[in-house]
Design a protein around this motif. Structure first.
Motif, PDB file in Angstrom:
ATOM      1  N   THR A  82       1.137  -1.324  -0.042  1.00  0.00           N
ATOM      2  CA  THR A  82       0.028  -0.002  -0.054  1.00  0.00           C
ATOM      3  C   THR A  82       0.927   1.460   0.033  1.00  0.00           C
ATOM      4  N   ASN A  83       2.090   0.887  -0.342  1.00  0.00           N
ATOM      5  CA  ASN A  83       3.201   2.052  -0.292  1.00  0.00           C
ATOM      6  C   ASN A  83       3.761   2.248  -1.768  1.00  0.00           C
ATOM      7  N   GLY A  84       3.083   1.387  -2.847  1.00  0.00           N
ATOM      8  CA  GLY A  84       3.459   1.568  -4.135  1.00  0.00           C
ATOM      9  C   GLY A  84       4.839   0.631  -4.378  1.00  0.00           C
ATOM     10  N   SER A  85       5.188   0.547  -5.671  1.00  0.00           N
ATOM     11  CA  SER A  85       6.291  -0.317  -6.090  1.00  0.00           C
ATOM     12  C   SER A  85       7.536   0.411  -5.298  1.00  0.00           C
ATOM     13  N   THR A  86       7.597   1.600  -5.104  1.00  0.00           N
ATOM     14  CA  THR A  86       8.851   2.261  -4.375  1.00  0.00           C
ATOM     15  C   THR A  86       9.146   1.359  -2.923  1.00  0.00           C
ATOM     16  N   GLY A  88       8.115  -1.646  -2.497  1.00  0.00           N
ATOM     17  CA  GLY A  88       8.541  -2.936  -2.868  1.00  0.00           C
ATOM     18  C   GLY A  88      10.230  -3.028  -3.369  1.00  0.00           C
ATOM     19  N   ILE A  89      10.576  -2.033  -4.122  1.00  0.00           N
ATOM     20  CA  ILE A  89      11.791  -2.086  -4.766  1.00  0.00           C
ATOM     21  C   ILE A  89      12.737  -1.697  -3.323  1.00  0.00           C
ATOM     22  N   ILE A  90      12.455  -0.967  -2.455  1.00  0.00           N
ATOM     23  CA  ILE A  90      13.589  -0.607  -1.482  1.00  0.00           C
ATOM     24  C   ILE A  90      13.539  -1.816  -0.571  1.00  0.00           C
ATOM     25  N   CYS A 109      17.132   3.279 -14.106  1.00  0.00           N
ATOM     26  CA  CYS A 109      16.153   2.989 -13.085  1.00  0.00           C
ATOM     27  C   CYS A 109      15.336   4.055 -12.196  1.00  0.00           C
ATOM     28  N   HIS A 110      14.351   3.695 -11.667  1.00  0.00           N
ATOM     29  CA  HIS A 110      13.447   4.632 -10.974  1.00  0.00           C
ATOM     30  C   HIS A 110      14.385   5.074  -9.678  1.00  0.00           C
ATOM     31  N   LYS A 111      13.970   6.424  -9.176  1.00  0.00           N
ATOM     32  CA  LYS A 111      14.618   6.915  -7.949  1.00  0.00           C
ATOM     33  C   LYS A 111      14.618   6.288  -6.778  1.00  0.00           C
ATOM     34  N   VAL A 189      13.466  -7.745 -10.588  1.00  0.00           N
ATOM     35  CA  VAL A 189      12.728  -6.953 -11.829  1.00  0.00           C
ATOM     36  C   VAL A 189      12.050  -5.757 -11.436  1.00  0.00           C
ATOM     37  N   ASP A 190      11.952  -4.473 -11.588  1.00  0.00           N
ATOM     38  CA  ASP A 190      11.151  -3.342 -11.320  1.00  0.00           C
ATOM     39  C   ASP A 190      10.094  -3.708 -12.841  1.00  0.00           C
ATOM     40  N   GLU A 191       8.838  -4.314 -12.441  1.00  0.00           N
ATOM     41  CA  GLU A 191       8.051  -4.315 -13.441  1.00  0.00           C
ATOM     42  C   GLU A 191       6.852  -3.467 -13.152  1.00  0.00           C
ATOM     43  N   GLN A 217       5.597  -5.023  -9.176  1.00  0.00           N
ATOM     44  CA  GLN A 217       4.475  -4.183 -10.069  1.00  0.00           C
ATOM     45  C   GLN A 217       3.770  -3.303  -9.431  1.00  0.00           C
ATOM     46  N   SER A 218       3.352  -2.250 -10.307  1.00  0.00           N
ATOM     47  CA  SER A 218       2.425  -1.310  -9.700  1.00  0.00           C
ATOM     48  C   SER A 218       1.009  -1.399 -10.339  1.00  0.00           C
ATOM     49  N   LEU A 219      -0.019  -1.950  -9.480  1.00  0.00           N
ATOM     50  CA  LEU A 219      -1.102  -2.216  -9.982  1.00  0.00           C
ATOM     51  C   LEU A 219      -1.992  -0.668 -10.620  1.00  0.00           C
ATOM     52  N   HIS A 220      -1.452   0.465  -9.897  1.00  0.00           N
ATOM     53  CA  HIS A 220      -2.298   1.610 -10.267  1.00  0.00           C
ATOM     54  C   HIS A 220      -1.745   1.997 -11.703  1.00  0.00           C
ATOM     55  N   LYS A 221      -0.478   1.532 -12.219  1.00  0.00           N
ATOM     56  CA  LYS A 221      -0.073   2.151 -13.571  1.00  0.00           C
ATOM     57  C   LYS A 221      -0.828   1.766 -14.687  1.00  0.00           C
ATOM     58  N   THR A 222      -0.951   0.549 -14.954  1.00  0.00           N
ATOM     59  CA  THR A 222      -1.919   0.192 -16.217  1.00  0.00           C
ATOM     60  C   THR A 222      -3.066  -0.933 -15.747  1.00  0.00           C
ATOM     61  N   PRO A 426      10.858  13.531 -13.159  1.00  0.00           N
ATOM     62  CA  PRO A 426      10.735  12.462 -12.395  1.00  0.00           C
ATOM     63  C   PRO A 426       9.517  11.588 -13.070  1.00  0.00           C
ATOM     64  N   PRO A 427       9.920   9.928 -13.366  1.00  0.00           N
ATOM     65  CA  PRO A 427      11.139   9.482 -12.428  1.00  0.00           C
ATOM     66  C   PRO A 427      12.076   8.863 -13.704  1.00  0.00           C
ATOM     67  N   GLY A 428      12.427   9.935 -14.364  1.00  0.00           N
ATOM     68  CA  GLY A 428      13.263   9.395 -15.498  1.00  0.00           C
ATOM     69  C   GLY A 428      14.513   8.960 -14.987  1.00  0.00           C
TER      70      GLY A 428
HETATM   71  C1  LIG Z   1       9.918   2.382 -13.681  1.00  0.00           C
HETATM   72  C2  LIG Z   1       9.225   2.745 -12.332  1.00  0.00           C
HETATM   73  N1  LIG Z   1       9.581   1.963 -11.240  1.00  0.00           N
HETATM   74  C3  LIG Z   1       8.934   2.258 -10.126  1.00  0.00           C
HETATM   75  C4  LIG Z   1       8.076   3.216  -9.913  1.00  0.00           C
HETATM   76  C5  LIG Z   1       7.407   3.599  -8.537  1.00  0.00           C
HETATM   77  O1  LIG Z   1       6.243   3.096  -8.602  1.00  0.00           O
HETATM   78  P1  LIG Z   1       5.271   3.667  -7.224  1.00  0.00           P
HETATM   79  O2  LIG Z   1       4.563   4.713  -7.745  1.00  0.00           O
HETATM   80  O3  LIG Z   1       4.003   2.442  -7.255  1.00  0.00           O
HETATM   81  O4  LIG Z   1       5.850   3.638  -6.223  1.00  0.00           O
HETATM   82  C6  LIG Z   1       7.761   4.177 -11.008  1.00  0.00           C
HETATM   83  C7  LIG Z   1       6.994   5.004 -10.733  1.00  0.00           C
HETATM   84  O5  LIG Z   1       6.649   5.996 -11.609  1.00  0.00           O
HETATM   85  C8  LIG Z   1       8.258   3.886 -12.352  1.00  0.00           C
HETATM   86  O6  LIG Z   1       8.061   4.494 -13.282  1.00  0.00           O
END
Ligand SMILES: Cc1ncc(COP(=O)(O)O)c(C=O)c1O
Length: 458
Positions: A82-86, A88-90, A109-111, A189-191, A217-222, A426-428
């Motif tokens: 519930t705190n995003g892929s962010t 999960g990645i950390i 990579c994402h920030k 993998v950041d999917e 995976q972010s369920l909110h993105k697609t 962001p988040p390039g």
């Molecule tokens: C490639 C990528 N990974 C991770 C994230 C982070 O995802 P979240 O917004 O679900 O935390 C983003 C967000 O834009 C992203 O573009």
């Protein structure tokens, strides 16, 4: 019992709660929020009351819902985020990396990965994916180069990469995971942008299926869920103990997870895996494909189509920079893209992208291309894109975190240690990270962007 059924059952019990959250399931809602959101959302918002579960140590309905999701995704374990892929990645990084450990990271990579580096103290070995100058984007990683880096650094613990890229570029994870296995390197993998893949083969093959160890995976993105609903999966072949991931998640996430979000995660997965859901995704694929076919016929317009997930539309128009195209789409047609670079604009589609929305985009592009609409280039004169250069890490991000810095004029910044996270949009992909040496290419780019100073290590 599912989270949804449990909450429905609980509501009928009419218990009198003297617990958080203090809105009392919508007895109080700030008046302006009531007007905008309504009170229904609040009626699903609970804390860990009797009979409910605990996201940080699930044993009841959250556990059974997550177990059910793991089966759907073919994972050893699936975690609701519930705190995003962010998060999960950390957490994935925290689970496998210790201070000083080497971690290979694809530079696009994402920030959140930078945040993970600060928190773990790991040493990044940067992998530059191939760069497509024509579109101003990173594409895939050259596998010989990847293998060479792994060969030279036998102590790399994990490799983190983004698949698909923000712009939809897909990598051959089958081959990458085989290389990682050969060198005993864990593949994360950041999917974030590939959450529909598990439910529609035409879009892409999930990294978990292709041999990745941990996938976020972010369920909110697609996939149509609320911001920031996301998932973390561990593969069945991976020997990481799910408890280790849970501990890492507990370090960085709230102790008051949102039940509306948990419900939404559960319901989204249920829908995506149903016949109706799969039909809905297929419909999106059909509609986007139709749009792409039609706009490809327009003069002066190009759609990026090279082994990419077609829910991401990267478009360019001859004689317009991406920034100009973006401005025209917004000012003249009220169409807002996800991002623009010097070359192209990126428009993201997902389950909420209706046929009529796509038609509006098609009509706008028709009008724009057939009537040769232009705007002044003057405003964007400085919007150059950055052609990535090999990063030089003087200090790992954790080593310079909190250290003193000062602004210096660009002309004095050469070879100094950067103290800013410089990202184009962001988040390039990062252009410079704190701890990296500033090169002449960085100075030229920042200069082009109209900057006069940069923060450096004191
Ligand atoms: C490639 C990528 N990974 C991770 C994230 C982070 O995802 P979240 O917004 O679900 O935390 C983003 C967000 O834009 C992203 O573009």
């Amino acid at each position: 019992m599912s989270i949804t059924n449990n909450i429905e059952k609980f509501r009928k019990e009419k218990r009198i709660l003297f617990t958080t959250p203090s809105h009392g399931q919508g007895n109080f809602v700030a008046p302006k929020s009531l007007k905008m959101i309504g009170h229904k959302f609040f009626t699903c918002d609970y804390s860990e009351i009797e009979g409910f579960d605990n996201l940080s140590n699930p044993v009841g309905m959250i556990k059974s819902s997550q177990d059910n999701a793991a089966q759907i995704y073919g994972a050893k374990a699936t975690f609701y985020l519930t705190n995003g892929s962010t998060s999960g990645i950390i957490a994935a990084m925290y689970s496998v990396l210790k201070r000083g450990d080497k971690v290979a990271i694809a530079r696009n990579c994402h920030k959140s990965i930078y945040n993970g580096l600060v928190l773990t103290g790991a040493l990044p070995i940067w992998i530059l994916p191939q760069y497509n100058e024509e579109w101003g984007i990173f594409e895939t990683i050259n596998l010989d180069y990847l293998e060479e880096v792994f060969y030279k650094n036998s102590d790399i613990k994990a490799f983190i990469m983004t698949n698909p890229t923000y712009e939809g570029c897909m990598s051959d994870i089958y081959r990458i995971s085989a290389i990682c296995r050969k060198y005993n390197i864990l593949l994360i993998v950041d999917e974030a942008h590939g959450a529909l893949w598990n439910f529609n083969k035409a879009l892409g093959t999930p990294s978990l299926v292709q041999g990745a160890d941990i996938v976020v995976q972010s369920l909110h993105k697609t996939a149509g869920a609320l911001n920031p609903c996301a998932l973390l999966h561990i593969s069945r072949e991976c020997n990481i103990n799910p408890k280790t991931i849970q501990q890492a998640l507990n370090l960085i996430t709230t102790t008051s997870p949102s039940y509306p979000l948990l419900l939404n995660i559960e319901n989204t997965i249920e829908y995506l895996s149903s016949a109706k859901g799969q039909f809905c995704i297929q419909d999106l694929v059909k509609n986007v494909n139709r749009l792409v076919r039609n706009i490809k016929l327009l003069p002066n317009l190009e759609v990026y189509s090279y082994n990419n997930d077609i829910t991401k539309l990267l478009i360019k128009v001859t004689n317009l920079s991406g920034f100009e195209l973006s401005e025209i789409l917004f000012e003249k047609y009220k169409i807002e893209d996800e991002l623009a670079n010097e070359k192209a604009v990126l428009l993201l589609t997902g389950l909420g992208t209706t046929k009529s929305k796509l038609k509006k985009l098609e009509n706008a592009l028709n009008d724009l291309c057939l009537n040769n609409i232009k705007i002044s280039q003057e405003k964007y004169r400085n919007d150059k894109h950055f052609v990535p250069v090999e990063p030089r890490v003087r200090y790992v991000p954790a080593a310079v975190w909190g250290k003193f810095s000062k602004d210096v004029e660009l002309k004095y910044a050469l070879s100094r240690v950067c103290m800013e996270l410089i990202v184009d949009y962001p988040p390039g992909a990062p252009i410079l990270l704190p701890g990296e040496v500033i090169k002449k290419e960085h100075i030229a780019y920042l200069n082009d962007k109209g900057r006069t100073t940069v923060k450096v290590l004191l």
